[in-house]
Write a protein that holds these residues in place. Structure first.
Motif, PDB file in Angstrom:
ATOM      1  N   TYR A  90       0.834  -1.211   0.000  1.00 11.51           N
ATOM      2  CA  TYR A  90       0.000   0.000   0.000  1.00 11.51           C
ATOM      3  C   TYR A  90       0.865   1.256   0.000  1.00 11.51           C
ATOM      4  O   TYR A  90       1.845   1.355   0.740  1.00 11.51           O
ATOM      5  N   ARG A  91       0.477   2.203  -0.851  1.00 10.13           N
ATOM      6  CA  ARG A  91       1.125   3.516  -0.881  1.00 10.13           C
ATOM      7  C   ARG A  91       0.047   4.586  -0.783  1.00 10.13           C
ATOM      8  O   ARG A  91      -0.842   4.650  -1.648  1.00 10.13           O
ATOM      9  N   TYR A 117      -6.210   0.504  -1.133  1.00  9.41           N
ATOM     10  CA  TYR A 117      -6.586   1.767  -0.484  1.00  9.41           C
ATOM     11  C   TYR A 117      -6.566   1.589   1.022  1.00  9.41           C
ATOM     12  O   TYR A 117      -6.609   0.468   1.547  1.00  9.41           O
ATOM     13  N   ARG A 118      -6.484   2.699   1.734  1.00  9.85           N
ATOM     14  CA  ARG A 118      -6.166   2.660   3.155  1.00  9.85           C
ATOM     15  C   ARG A 118      -7.170   1.883   3.995  1.00  9.85           C
ATOM     16  O   ARG A 118      -6.808   1.243   4.978  1.00  9.85           O
ATOM     17  N   GLY A 119      -8.427   1.906   3.650  1.00  9.39           N
ATOM     18  CA  GLY A 119      -9.436   1.256   4.471  1.00  9.39           C
ATOM     19  C   GLY A 119      -9.745  -0.177   4.095  1.00  9.39           C
ATOM     20  O   GLY A 119     -10.667  -0.774   4.667  1.00  9.39           O
ATOM     21  N   LEU A 120      -8.999  -0.750   3.162  1.00  8.64           N
ATOM     22  CA  LEU A 120      -9.357  -2.079   2.654  1.00  8.64           C
ATOM     23  C   LEU A 120      -9.181  -3.165   3.709  1.00  8.64           C
ATOM     24  O   LEU A 120      -8.177  -3.230   4.413  1.00  8.64           O
ATOM     25  N   ARG A 121     -10.192  -4.012   3.797  1.00  6.49           N
ATOM     26  CA  ARG A 121     -10.092  -5.287   4.491  1.00  6.49           C
ATOM     27  C   ARG A 121     -10.550  -6.372   3.528  1.00  6.49           C
ATOM     28  O   ARG A 121     -11.424  -6.140   2.692  1.00  6.49           O
ATOM     29  N   LYS A 161       0.135  -8.100   3.981  1.00  9.84           N
ATOM     30  CA  LYS A 161       1.533  -7.867   3.613  1.00  9.84           C
ATOM     31  C   LYS A 161       2.473  -8.480   4.651  1.00  9.84           C
ATOM     32  O   LYS A 161       3.494  -9.085   4.304  1.00  9.84           O
ATOM     33  N   ASP A 162       2.117  -8.344   5.927  1.00  8.86           N
ATOM     34  CA  ASP A 162       2.940  -8.937   6.981  1.00  8.86           C
ATOM     35  C   ASP A 162       2.971 -10.454   6.857  1.00  8.86           C
ATOM     36  O   ASP A 162       4.016 -11.088   7.056  1.00  8.86           O
ATOM     37  N   TYR A 163       1.831 -11.047   6.506  1.00  8.22           N
ATOM     38  CA  TYR A 163       1.780 -12.501   6.302  1.00  8.22           C
ATOM     39  C   TYR A 163       2.726 -12.918   5.180  1.00  8.22           C
ATOM     40  O   TYR A 163       3.467 -13.898   5.304  1.00  8.22           O
ATOM     41  N   LEU A 164       2.714 -12.172   4.064  1.00 12.56           N
ATOM     42  CA  LEU A 164       3.591 -12.501   2.938  1.00 12.56           C
ATOM     43  C   LEU A 164       5.057 -12.356   3.329  1.00 12.56           C
ATOM     44  O   LEU A 164       5.906 -13.158   2.918  1.00 12.56           O
ATOM     45  N   LYS A 165       5.365 -11.361   4.136  1.00  8.94           N
ATOM     46  CA  LYS A 165       6.748 -11.178   4.595  1.00  8.94           C
ATOM     47  C   LYS A 165       7.178 -12.350   5.474  1.00  8.94           C
ATOM     48  O   LYS A 165       8.305 -12.837   5.370  1.00  8.94           O
ATOM     49  N   ARG A 166       6.283 -12.800   6.343  1.00 10.21           N
ATOM     50  CA  ARG A 166       6.608 -13.941   7.209  1.00 10.21           C
ATOM     51  C   ARG A 166       6.773 -15.221   6.384  1.00 10.21           C
ATOM     52  O   ARG A 166       7.648 -16.046   6.669  1.00 10.21           O
ATOM     53  N   TYR A 167       5.939 -15.358   5.372  1.00 11.11           N
ATOM     54  CA  TYR A 167       6.051 -16.518   4.476  1.00 11.11           C
ATOM     55  C   TYR A 167       7.403 -16.500   3.758  1.00 11.11           C
ATOM     56  O   TYR A 167       8.102 -17.523   3.691  1.00 11.11           O
ATOM     57  N   ALA A 168       7.768 -15.338   3.239  1.00 12.98           N
ATOM     58  CA  ALA A 168       9.044 -15.223   2.526  1.00 12.98           C
ATOM     59  C   ALA A 168      10.221 -15.494   3.456  1.00 12.98           C
ATOM     60  O   ALA A 168      11.208 -16.134   3.061  1.00 12.98           O
ATOM     61  N   SER A 188      -1.868   6.895  -3.764  1.00 14.37           N
ATOM     62  CA  SER A 188      -1.387   6.474  -5.077  1.00 14.37           C
ATOM     63  C   SER A 188      -2.555   6.399  -6.055  1.00 14.37           C
ATOM     64  O   SER A 188      -3.649   5.960  -5.704  1.00 14.37           O
ATOM     65  N   SER A 189      -2.328   6.806  -7.279  1.00 11.36           N
ATOM     66  CA  SER A 189      -3.359   6.718  -8.321  1.00 11.36           C
ATOM     67  C   SER A 189      -3.081   5.578  -9.296  1.00 11.36           C
ATOM     68  O   SER A 189      -3.777   5.441 -10.300  1.00 11.36           O
ATOM     69  N   THR A 190      -2.066   4.766  -8.991  1.00 20.02           N
ATOM     70  CA  THR A 190      -1.692   3.681  -9.905  1.00 20.02           C
ATOM     71  C   THR A 190      -1.667   2.318  -9.225  1.00 20.02           C
ATOM     72  O   THR A 190      -1.237   1.335  -9.824  1.00 20.02           O
ATOM     73  N   ARG A 191      -2.125   2.252  -7.968  1.00 17.62           N
ATOM     74  CA  ARG A 191      -2.122   0.985  -7.234  1.00 17.62           C
ATOM     75  C   ARG A 191      -3.513   0.739  -6.671  1.00 17.62           C
ATOM     76  O   ARG A 191      -4.143   1.647  -6.131  1.00 17.62           O
TER      77      ARG A 191
END
Length: 544
Positions: free
Chosen positions: A116-117, A126-130, A161-168, A120-123
């Motif tokens: 998340y950025r 969004y901030r409130g997404l669950r 994102k934290d889950y993906l980092k832990r997986y990696a 951003s208008s190209t990603r």
């Protein structure tokens, strides 16, 4: 192409060309093999190599030392484009099969769309997404998540994102990622045989090293390498799709957005907003924006017929559920499907209409026949929507939509990796399914491309739709990989049970209204292909 019909004619002719040509005539190879560039490194070249890379080097050196009469061939060189959810799991599965991947990631961090950025208008994030899927089924099969029954199963983008980092981290994947590499060009090297299968060509990738030119106004450094195979994992949330609405460009006087540009609902304070598209993003944006806007119209093809209520929209609070948007009138008002009498004037339109498939590195300079026309949402020619029909050394992970993505990617990666191993060790893996002949792949790819997907209406746009059909596809890929057993089938059926329950809970709610289903917490019971669900009262913090 000037029309869909002409494209169909051209594609059919392309398929016939391959069917009429013998496989040996499609690919020609030089008898003089160049020395392959393995990913293992000489100690003198890399004094600061990581433990994982050092282990891989030692394994290669050990294998060489043990071979007295036969030279050990260098490891396969496989590129993975993208280090998001699909790229990471593909790398993990390749490594488990003894194949060393090279992940080319254009960003400075892993995670793909989950990076998340703000503003951003190209990603698409969004901030409130669950998430609208519970983490208990979102997780990779090899790395479970959640299931405690005490915290909410529907998580924020930061938690994913934290889950993906832990997986990696668990599987040592970051060592294999080259960050800041924006792939610009892909070319099939028909004269060079892949070490996976001599009938398959090598593939060359060229990319810009973004980090090399990120400062001081220096141009980006261009680099390139040849690979035995390439796995495309670049996602499909980069090129927004805008439906054509008569009168929009000519008469509409307000602002036009796509959901990819959305981040902060407060900018719509006191406005009248039209969200076009009622799937996950449309409903969520309508709900968020309604807390600030004067009124929100959610235009959705699944809106019930309004004739029974004299053509008035179905409304809860300041959110009005209306049918398909048909036109913008000369006075800038909006016309919906004819059973709706309301023709409002709105301050802005947000298209929550999804994305087109986009492979910017397969372009006019490439020699790969790949069709992904805007508006069609169809990629072809692909065998089983995974392998390029003519060049199986080129694969595409994660094209299907309306699925539980992470475990689906995992099984696709298993299917691809098993084929690599099957081709290399034919005598040892006779139990593994094998890709059919070129002619059979081409014929199947054409039938799939023209089949219109699994729905009864058979639309081109539904070619890659799965929804309730995804479970059979999971079983199919698992069988391709030779890993389909009772435990895996129980796992898939448990995923289906939770998915069906969560979908039913979501669909019974007013779209754009309170999302109470996201307060549920699921506990898996794979042994009985079932689950328990608990309603969690406390609120969950939203990522900043």
């Amino acid at each position: 192409m000037s029309s869909t019909r002409s494209v169909h004619t051209y594609v059919t002719a392309w398929f016939l060309l391959f069917l009429l040509a013998p496989e040996s005539s499609l690919l020609s190879f030089s008898p003089h093999k160049k020395k392959a560039h393995g990913f293992t490194m000489n100690p003198s070249q890399s004094p600061a190599e990581s433990p994982n890379m050092k282990a891989a080097r030692n394994l290669s050196l050990s294998a060489t030392a043990k071979s007295s009469s036969h030279a050990v061939p260098p490891p396969l060189k496989v590129a993975v484009i993208g280090a998001g959810a699909a790229g990471l799991v593909t790398a993990r599965i390749l490594l488990r099969h003894g194949i060393q991947p090279i992940l080319l990631e254009k960003d400075s961090a892993m995670g793909g769309v989950w990076n998340y950025r703000p503003n951003s208008s190209t990603r698409p994030m969004y901030r409130g997404l669950r998430t609208n899927l519970p983490r208990e089924i979102m997780a990779y099969r090899e790395f479970p998540w959640g299931g405690d029954g005490t915290t909410r199963s529907f998580v924020t983008h930061g938690q994913v994102k934290d889950y993906l980092k832990r997986y990696a981290k668990k599987f040592g994947l970051e060592d294999w990622i080259r960050f800041g590499c924006n792939v610009r060009h892909l070319k099939v090297l028909k004269e060079k045989a892949s070490r996976v299968n001599p009938q398959w060509p090598k593939i060359r990738l060229e990319w810009e090293d973004v980090g090399a030119g990120a400062t001081g106004g220096e141009p980006c450094r261009r680099e390139g390498e040849d690979f035995d195979a390439v796995c495309v994992c670049n996602g499909h949330y980069a090129k927004p799709f805008h439906p054509e609405i008569p009168g929009l460009q000519q008469y509409f006087q307000g602002k036009i957005y796509h959901s990819i540009e959305y981040d902060d609902p407060s900018i719509f304070k006191d406005q009248v907003v039209l969200c076009v598209g009622g799937r996950a993003s449309g409903s969520d944006l309508a709900r968020e924006i309604s807390t600030y806007a004067k009124k929100v119209y959610l235009s959705d093809t699944t809106c019930p017929d309004l004739s029974e209520q004299q053509g008035e929209p179905i409304q809860k609070g300041n959110v009005a559920w209306v049918p398909t948007t048909m036109a913008v009138n000369a006075d800038s008002s909006i016309s919906f499907r004819r059973d709706c009498r309301d023709t409002p004037k709105v301050d802005c339109i947000i298209f929550c209409s999804g994305y087109d498939y986009h492979f910017p590195f397969i372009n006019e300079e490439s020699n790969v026949d790949l069709f992904a026309l805007p508006g069609e949402r169809r990629v072809m020619p692909l065998y089983e929507q995974l392998w390029h029909a003519a060049y199986p050394s080129l694969t595409f992970i994660g094209l299907q939509h309306s699925i539980v993505p992470f475990p689906f990617f995992e099984l696709q990666a298993e299917a691809i990796a098993s084929q690599f191993q099957k081709e290399i060790n034919k005598e040892k893996l006779n139990h593994v399914w094998t890709l059919p002949s070129l002619n059979d792949r081409i014929q199947a790819a054409e039938a799939d491309a023209q089949g219109g997907g699994p729905k009864e209406m058979k639309r081109v746009q539904d070619t890659h739709f799965l929804g309730s059909f995804q479970w059979d596809a999971c079983i199919k890929y698992a069988r391709f990989a030779g890993i389909c057993d009772e435990n895996l089938e129980k796992y898939i059926r448990t995923n289906k049970a939770i998915y069906d329950h969560a979908s039913k809970e979501r669909k019974r709610l007013f779209p754009g209204g309170i999302d109470s289903y996201r307060s549920n917490s699921y506990v898996r019971d794979d042994e009985h292909e079932s689950f328990q669900v608990y309603f969690i009262q406390e609120e969950i913090a939203v990522d900043a």
